[in-house]
Design an enzyme around this catalytic site. Structure first.
Site, short mmCIF file in Angstrom:
data_model
loop_
_atom_site.label_atom_id
_atom_site.label_comp_id
_atom_site.label_asym_id
_atom_site.label_seq_id
_atom_site.Cartn_x
_atom_site.Cartn_y
_atom_site.Cartn_z
N LEU A 191 30.74 46.97 36.44
CA LEU A 191 30.82 45.55 36.75
C LEU A 191 31.27 45.38 38.41
O LEU A 191 32.07 46.26 38.52
CB LEU A 191 31.37 44.77 35.64
CG LEU A 191 33.06 44.97 35.45
CD1 LEU A 191 33.78 44.54 36.64
CD2 LEU A 191 33.37 44.24 34.12
N CYS B 276 38.03 49.23 44.25
CA CYS B 276 37.19 50.38 43.81
C CYS B 276 36.53 51.49 44.89
O CYS B 276 37.08 52.53 45.00
CB CYS B 276 35.85 50.04 43.05
SG CYS B 276 36.56 49.33 41.34
#
Ligand code: NAD
Length: 435
Positions: free
Chosen positions: A154, A264
């Site tokens: 996601l 990330c």
């Protein structure tokens, strides 16, 4: 449908826990942070993520979603456990999996019946094996279990739709029984023909890093093309549109800007490099993506410095946008951090505003002025820099902006302002690859 416990109720744990309850499972989201659980039990969503409120409320109401700080009880009652705790960068650039391993130890100690134990956190290849060995060491009664890697893809800002309608679900699992359990968890997706990629644990772990590094590479590539456009007078927006309409390339992650940030890409690219180095494999492309990203941040600061003719000392600079991208309150590794710190280092004063991330940035950089709207930020500023592509900034009234500022100087690091209008209003401006 399964009884699920999600350990770690952060950006990933909360969205995926709520999402899996929406698929019809009974989900208990647990966290070590008791305050967070208290808030959630009061109906307060601790992060800014579009549509998450509705998703959580709907499933709490239907009693499929609960929040708890009794981690041990939640482990005992689960059929499937998802580990979704953080894996930040360690001092060597690798992912720090300490918390994941602590959770594995706890699960091993209190394993009471067959469970599927699944890691959603992004962990380096080989971590699955370590988790299994820790669980085995602590599983005194030799209770049967299966381990699985189910990396999460996601995107913050679009997390709810990404989770409910993913491009694929990756399931690294070798036992048929565990695969069937997970197929049941994701039944709503499975019957809608979402590809379930069934593979080994190591391959699943690798897929996550390969995907993130590829996207980071794409961003760094378009940033370098934009930098060349700056010099030769080409328009990156049109170059990017033309590139993106090629089906082999796709338009996603092809927007030039101040460099990738977030929780990330920066850490995952470095962790992948760490793994590659450990195995004596060269990954020149990933290394270049990281290097380009660092330079892009410096380039943005240099652009602003140039607009102000080399002198930032005692200048009042307005920073619009603090989150690493729009529609999130996450400031982890945000390019705005480097911009603010760089400006402060050169003696500038800062006023800043973000529609969702003022509070998160305040925790990192308390010593600047935070405002509640863009108008208060730009008032009497010597220059303004747009760091996040919020729609609110896209829609700014530029003539009003000019009137409020001390001098009409603006750096648009997201290419969201209308160039013709900036020219008409006689702004001194710069952007990324749109000279
Ligand atoms: P986060 O920091 O938002 O959430 C982690 C949560 O775990 C926190 O609420 C923390 O309190 C909790 N926690 C810490 N120790 C715990 C423990 N011992 N027991 C129970 N809970 C504990 O992190 P995140 O952004 O949700 O990321 C989680 C993982 O998912 C990371 O590995 C990350 O790389 C990966 N991931 C993140 C994203 C993203 O967009 N944020 C996307 C895909 C994958």
């Amino acid at each position: 449908m399964k009884n699920i416990t999600v350990i770690g109720t952060g950006y990933v744990g909360l969205v995926s826990g709520a999402g899996m309850s929406d698929f019809g499972n009974n989900v208990c989201c647990v966290d070590i942070d008791k305050e967070k659980i208290k808030l959630l039990n009061k109906g307060v969503i601790p992060i800014y993520e579009p549509h998450l409120n509705e998703l959580v409320n709907r499933n709490v109401k239907s009693k499929r979603l609960i929040f708890s700080d009794s981690i041990e009880d939640a482990i005992r009652s689960a059929e499937v456990i998802f580990i979704a705790v953080g894996t930040p960068e360690d001092n060597n650039g690798n992912a720090d999996v300490m918390v994941v391993l602590q959770v594995a130890e706890l699960i091993g100690k209190i394993l009471n019946n067959y469970k599927v134990i699944c890691t959603k956190s992004t962990v380096p290849v080989g971590t699955g094996k370590k988790i299994v060995s820790i669980i085995n060491k602590n599983n005194q009664n030799n209770i049967e279990y299966d381990y699985c890697s189910n990396p999460e893809f996601l995107r913050e800002g679009k997390a709810v739709s990404d989770f409910l309608r993913p491009d694929r679900v990756v399931l690294g699992v070798t036992s048929k029984k565990a695969y069937d359990y997970l197929k049941d968890v994701y039944r709503s997706l499975y019957i809608n023909k979402t590809p379930l990629i069934h593979t080994t644990i190591e391959t699943a772990e690798m897929i996550k890093y390969a995907a993130n590094a590829f996207l980071a590479l794409k961003i760094s590539y378009i940033n370098e093309v934009a930098n060349l456009c700056d010099e030769i007078g080409a328009d990156i927006n049109i170059v990017s549109e033309a590139l993106g309409s090629d089906g082999r390339i796709s338009p996603k992650f092809l927007h030039p800007g101040p460099g990738f940030g977030g929780s990330c890409f920066p850490k995952d690219t470095k962790a992948l490099m760490y793994t590659a180095k450990k195995h004596n494999v060269n990954m020149y492309t990933v290394n270049a993506a990281i290097k380009t990203n660092n330079l892009q941040r410096i380039r943005m600061l240099n652009k602003l410095e140039k607009l102000l003719e080399g002198n930032l000392n005692k200048k009042m600079i307005g920073v619009l946008g603090l989150a690493f991208k729009q529609d999130t309150d996450d400031v982890r590794e945000s390019p705005a951090i480097d911009m603010i710190l760089g400006l402060m280092k050169q003696g500038a004063s800062i006023k800043a505003y973000d529609p969702a991330a003022n509070d998160s940035m305040k925790k990192l950089i308390p010593k600047i002025e935070y405002k509640l709207n863009w108008q208060d930020v730009v008032k009497d500023c010597d220059a303004v820099v747009i760091m996040t592509e919020w729609n609110e900034f896209r829609g700014m009234d530029l003539s009003k902006l000019k009137k409020l500022m001390s001098t009409p100087i603006i750096l648009d690091t997201r290419n969201i302002l209308n160039i013709s209008e900036l020219k008409k209003l006689e702004f001194k401006f710069d952007n990324v690859g749109r000279k």
